[in-house]
Write a protein that holds these residues in place. Sequence first.
Motif, short mmCIF file in Angstrom:
data_model
loop_
_atom_site.label_atom_id
_atom_site.label_comp_id
_atom_site.label_asym_id
_atom_site.label_seq_id
_atom_site.Cartn_x
_atom_site.Cartn_y
_atom_site.Cartn_z
N ASP A 14 -7.42 -2.14 7.13
CA ASP A 14 -7.13 -3.22 7.80
C ASP A 14 -5.73 -3.64 7.12
N ALA A 15 -5.44 -3.74 6.00
CA ALA A 15 -4.24 -4.03 5.24
C ALA A 15 -3.19 -3.16 5.68
N ALA A 16 -3.35 -1.80 5.59
CA ALA A 16 -2.37 -0.87 6.06
C ALA A 16 -1.94 -0.89 7.46
N LYS A 17 -2.99 -1.04 8.37
CA LYS A 17 -2.62 -1.34 10.04
C LYS A 17 -2.02 -2.64 10.15
N ASP A 18 -2.31 -3.77 9.50
CA ASP A 18 -1.45 -4.93 9.75
C ASP A 18 0.04 -4.72 9.65
N ARG A 19 0.37 -3.87 8.49
CA ARG A 19 1.64 -3.77 8.03
C ARG A 19 2.26 -2.32 8.56
N ASN A 20 1.57 -2.02 9.80
CA ASN A 20 2.36 -0.76 10.20
C ASN A 20 2.39 0.41 9.24
N ALA A 21 1.50 0.77 8.26
CA ALA A 21 1.56 1.67 7.14
C ALA A 21 0.76 2.47 7.22
N GLU A 24 1.78 6.11 6.09
CA GLU A 24 2.42 6.19 4.83
C GLU A 24 1.22 6.02 3.84
N ASN A 68 3.73 2.59 -1.72
CA ASN A 68 3.70 1.56 -0.77
C ASN A 68 2.85 0.42 -1.38
N GLU A 69 3.40 -0.72 -1.07
CA GLU A 69 2.53 -2.09 -2.01
C GLU A 69 1.10 -2.25 -1.62
N VAL A 70 0.82 -1.94 -0.30
CA VAL A 70 -0.73 -1.90 0.21
C VAL A 70 -1.53 -1.10 -0.74
#
Length: 176
Positions: A14-21, A24, A68-70
């Motif tokens: 969810d966090a990666a999807k929210d950040r379009n990552a 990555e 990546n930060e996430v």
Amino acid sequence: MAVAHRIYATALFDAAKDRNALAEVREEFASFVEALDSSSELRNLLLNPQVDARAKRTGLQAALAGANEVFRNFLLVCAQKGRLAEVEEFQREFERLVAREEKVIRVELTTAQELSDAEASDIIAQIEKVSGRRVEATRSVDPHLIGGMVLQAGSMRVDASVRGRLNKLREELVAR
């Protein structure tokens, strides 16, 4: 699969999807798990319960400096919660979530004889047509099948092999 694996993987997804990552994070996660598999030093540092949590955190921060930060934060939380030993299970569940998002089915196609690329493509095309999803297939050969094939997609198994039919017939005969 444990509930914790689903919870952690879903949080990362969810966090990666929210950040379009997603792409990555997926790539970095796969690389990290591969590094754990190939480096006994890294594995010992991160997975050994006798290593101090601060040393693990410092090692992770150094190893993930450009990540990546996430993803970096996800692994730091795993370290803080004492869950680094489960990172491979988290990655498998994360991959399952990404595949579902991308409408991909991963299939293991086992046949009695080696299929030509054209034959395999035809079978895969039929699965895609029926499922409405893109199929990523791995192929293997098991001569014990005698003929036919076995498809495995997650927990679903379709046995259309001669050996499978013979086993089913034997069970029916014994049951009577």
